[in-house]
Design an enzyme around this catalytic site. Structure first.
Site, mmCIF file in Angstrom:
data_model
loop_
_atom_site.group_PDB
_atom_site.id
_atom_site.type_symbol
_atom_site.label_atom_id
_atom_site.label_comp_id
_atom_site.label_asym_id
_atom_site.label_seq_id
_atom_site.Cartn_x
_atom_site.Cartn_y
_atom_site.Cartn_z
ATOM 1 N N ARG A 93 -8.772 10.371 -7.391
ATOM 2 C CA ARG A 93 -9.925 9.623 -6.916
ATOM 3 C C ARG A 93 -11.136 10.541 -6.691
ATOM 4 O O ARG A 93 -12.271 10.115 -6.670
ATOM 5 C CB ARG A 93 -9.431 9.014 -5.605
ATOM 6 N N LYS A 114 0.857 -1.189 0.000
ATOM 7 C CA LYS A 114 0.000 0.000 0.000
ATOM 8 C C LYS A 114 0.890 1.234 0.000
ATOM 9 O O LYS A 114 1.519 1.564 0.996
ATOM 10 C CB LYS A 114 -0.931 0.003 1.214
ATOM 11 N N ARG A 128 -17.734 0.118 -1.924
ATOM 12 C CA ARG A 128 -16.860 -0.393 -0.886
ATOM 13 C C ARG A 128 -17.270 -1.828 -0.577
ATOM 14 O O ARG A 128 -17.546 -2.184 0.546
ATOM 15 C CB ARG A 128 -16.906 0.502 0.352
HETATM 16 P P1 ATP Z 1 -5.846 8.046 0.014
HETATM 17 O O1 ATP Z 1 -4.569 8.521 0.616
HETATM 18 O O2 ATP Z 1 -5.704 7.657 -1.440
HETATM 19 O O3 ATP Z 1 -7.021 8.901 0.235
HETATM 20 P P2 ATP Z 1 -6.515 6.327 2.184
HETATM 21 O O4 ATP Z 1 -5.383 5.623 2.815
HETATM 22 O O5 ATP Z 1 -7.204 7.362 2.948
HETATM 23 O O6 ATP Z 1 -6.112 6.698 0.737
HETATM 24 P P3 ATP Z 1 -7.804 3.903 2.117
HETATM 25 O O7 ATP Z 1 -9.237 3.511 1.926
HETATM 26 O O8 ATP Z 1 -7.154 3.691 3.424
HETATM 27 O O9 ATP Z 1 -7.658 5.361 1.741
HETATM 28 O O10 ATP Z 1 -6.919 3.129 1.036
HETATM 29 C C1 ATP Z 1 -7.223 3.139 -0.307
HETATM 30 C C2 ATP Z 1 -6.178 3.913 -1.041
HETATM 31 O O11 ATP Z 1 -4.912 3.285 -0.948
HETATM 32 C C3 ATP Z 1 -6.436 3.970 -2.520
HETATM 33 O O12 ATP Z 1 -7.302 5.029 -2.859
HETATM 34 C C4 ATP Z 1 -5.058 4.193 -3.095
HETATM 35 O O13 ATP Z 1 -4.828 5.580 -3.227
HETATM 36 C C5 ATP Z 1 -4.115 3.670 -2.052
HETATM 37 N N1 ATP Z 1 -3.320 2.526 -2.502
HETATM 38 C C6 ATP Z 1 -1.996 2.399 -2.325
HETATM 39 N N2 ATP Z 1 -1.526 1.256 -2.824
HETATM 40 C C7 ATP Z 1 -2.581 0.604 -3.354
HETATM 41 C C8 ATP Z 1 -2.749 -0.638 -4.023
HETATM 42 N N3 ATP Z 1 -1.727 -1.467 -4.246
HETATM 43 N N4 ATP Z 1 -3.983 -0.977 -4.437
HETATM 44 C C9 ATP Z 1 -5.048 -0.150 -4.219
HETATM 45 N N5 ATP Z 1 -4.958 1.030 -3.586
HETATM 46 C C10 ATP Z 1 -3.737 1.416 -3.162
#
Ligand code: ATP
Length: 592
Positions: free
Chosen positions: A287, A249, A433
């Protein structure tokens, strides 16, 4: 439809607070509108001229509008400002001046005519364009009737304040067809595939619901990004999803890239403000459906060299990379790339890596319905391991809990956020989701002292400061979450008065100034005892960490955050991405 009739609808919408009643009014409006104007009516009612991702901006700042209003009604700029100070809404000021001025009113202009004039104002560019914009706006205001003036002035300010978003429009379409919300899911599914709300409204109106059923992904129109669910343990993930792909991630910026080696003919080419090349086509969307193409010129360049396809839509995460240390840059550094100035300079200093983890469309073929396993095979043929900028995200595929856990721990040790776990047999799930993608942050929750995840909250308003912070003019702020996935309503969950650096307080104050409004936005539910001194529109997003969540009698979410602190401002997020009450309740249960 005459613009003046449209303005009557806007006035009704403004005066209405019940969501259901707003839905009904919108349904009636869409029903009355003709096929060639319904998309424009949709955009205008959202205070836009086109989908936000088209990047059509008025570039008419408040002070220029003071001038335009002055010119239109023969008042000095000072007078307009004075009235504005008193009334607090430039639309109402213009409406008053028009009444006093008792000039001619042209009630015959159609929505299409006014739309074209507004578009012409937005499209003015080059030297002397500011003056031309002001003059054209003043002329338009001079023509219109009082009520229309009020709303037309608010549009370039982005302050229509009708209190609904795309989500309510989806409801309204169902309502228009059936008098209830029964068709909403079909309509929303189509919107998730082609996130252009005006076009969806037009399709439903002109071609009917059936036209949505086989709507395909289209280059140039963003697909709503697939999102992650939370599950507390690796065991539950394997039980629920079976065989999974596990990927690092990355903590960068989500980017969807649309690329074609051929030029794409758009109905209205002039709206596309971001063409780099006369040949070919490239767009990147966040996004949040923001068009970030101009901010990543190096990605545009790399696409030509590194992508093995004629046309493609890719999904991935862009992250800044430090050439000296060979490490990823923290999110805040990556995001500096988004600043519109000095793009090429920053591009040299902070080169990007674009880790692609999905392919949604390739060479005329919509891939959304294929299982991840097949999409991955196609992706591997599209992105070469020799690439320098556009890279394929590494992954392992497993159905073993231990393997998943070990891979997760390895990523954490490398300084990454954790992993994303994806069901190997699942189609791409745009905008939902569902349990096809799950993020794994188990280790954090095991450590205790802190929730399993942060919350994405909306700043609803602020309280003026006392003591030390009086100097900043802000002492605490009220944050909220969404009532439900399909809802525009916000519930309060915390009043935050500590945990910000001086700089963050200043930044929050400055952001709040841009979005303050004179009364409580309709879509808020706030207990009387918590009403802030200054209300803000739901535009400022913050990521909040807390020690735990407790039951609360005063917060309308029914929950409150204990020891909340600001992790960061989330300029890239929209209020429609705020944490929902269901998610907050899940975090509440997970902490036990
Ligand atoms: P963002 O910083 O993008 O708002 P977040 O950590 O708040 O993300 P989460 O729901 O926790 O949101 O995690 C989803 C996000 O993780 C995705 O929108 C994407 O930006 C990020 N991400 C990083 N690596 C990956 C991956 N390998 N596959 C899918 N998503 C990933």
């Amino acid at each position: 439809m005459k613009f003046t009739n449209f303005a009557d609808y806007l006035a009704r919408l403004e005066a209405t607070s019940s969501r259901l009643a707003i839905t009904e009014i919108l349904a009636e409006l869409f029903k009355k509108a003709s096929a060639d104007e319904v998309d424009k009516i949709c955009y205008l009612s959202l205070g836009q001229l086109a989908p936000l991702y088209e990047g059509v901006e008025f570039n008419l700042a408040e002070k220029l509008l003071f001038r335009a209003v002055g010119q239109a009604f023969k008042a000095s700029e000072e007078e307009v400002k004075r009235e504005y100070k008193k009334i607090g809404d430039l639309g109402e000021v213009a409406q008053r001046l028009k009444t006093l001025n008792s000039g001619k009113e042209n009630r015959d202009l159609s929505v299409n005519q006014v739309y074209e004039m507004l578009l012409a104002i937005a499209e003015e560019g080059g030297s002397g364009s500011v003056e031309r914009k002001v003059r054209k706006m003043a002329e338009l205001l001079g023509f219109l009737d009082k009520l229309s003036v009020k709303y037309v002035v608010r549009i370039p300010l982005g302050r229509l304040r009708l209190g609904f978003s795309d989500l309510t429009i989806l409801d309204a379409l169902s309502w228009m067809l059936k008098g209830d919300k029964s068709q909403r899911n079909i309509i929303e599914e189509a919107f998730n595939v082609q996130a252009d709300i005006g076009n969806i409204v037009r399709l439903v109106k002109v071609k009917g619901l059936d036209s949505l059923k086989d709507l395909r992904v289209r280059l140039g129109v963003p697909v709503m990004s697939g999102l992650c669910q939370r599950l507390p343990t690796a065991d539950e993930m394997i039980t629920k999803m079976g065989k999974v792909a596990v990927e690092p991630k990355y903590d960068g910026t989500r980017l969807q890239m649309h690329f074609s080696r051929k030029k794409i003919e758009k109905e209205k080419e002039s709206l596309m403000l971001f063409d780099f090349k006369t040949e070919g086509f490239i767009r990147t969307f966040t996004r949040n459906l923001e068009n970030t193409t101009p901010m990543f010129p190096d990605l545009a360049k790399a696409a030509w060299q590194e992508i093995n396809a004629q046309e493609v839509i890719l999904d991935g995460e862009a992250i800044g990379f430090d050439l000296k240390t060979g490490k990823f840059l923290p999110f805040q550094e990556t995001i500096k790339r988004k600043r519109k100035h000095d793009v090429s300079l920053t591009a040299q200093k902070i080169p990007l890596r674009y880790y692609v983890f999905d392919v949604l469309f390739k060479d005329g073929r919509d891939l959304l319905k294929l299982p991840l396993s097949e999409r991955r095979t196609i992706l591997e043929k599209t992105i070469s391991p020799k690439n320098r900028t556009i890279l394929i995200s590494p992954q392992i595929v497993t159905d073993q809990v231990d393997v998943l856990r070990t891979y997760h721990d390895e990523q954490k040790q490398k300084g990454l956020e954790g992993v994303v776990v994806k069901k190997w047999s699942a189609p791409y799930d745009p905008g939902r989701r569902g349990f096809t993608w799950v993020k794994f942050k188990e280790e954090e929750s095991k450590k205790g002292g802190g929730l399993a995840d942060t919350l994405e909250c909306v700043v609803m308003g602020y309280y003026r400061g006392k003591g030390k912070r009086a100097g900043f003019g802000i002492g605490a702020f009220l944050v909220g979450i969404r009532e439900a996935e399909n809802s525009d309503t916000f519930l309060t969950i915390s009043k935050i008065g500590t945990g910000l650096t001086d700089e963050q307080w200043r930044e929050l104050k400055a952001k709040s100034e841009n979005f303050k409004v004179k009364s409580e936005p309709k879509q808020y539910k706030v207990n009387k005892n918590l009403e802030p001194d200054v209300w803000c529109e739901p535009k400022i997003m913050v990521e909040i960490q807390a020690d735990n969540i407790t039951v609360s009698p005063i917060h309308t979410a029914g929950l409150a955050l204990r020891f909340p602190r600001l992790v960061r401002f989330r300029d890239l997020k929209a209020a429609s991405q705020a944490t929902t009450l269901t998610e907050a309740k899940k975090l509440f249960r997970m902490q036990k």
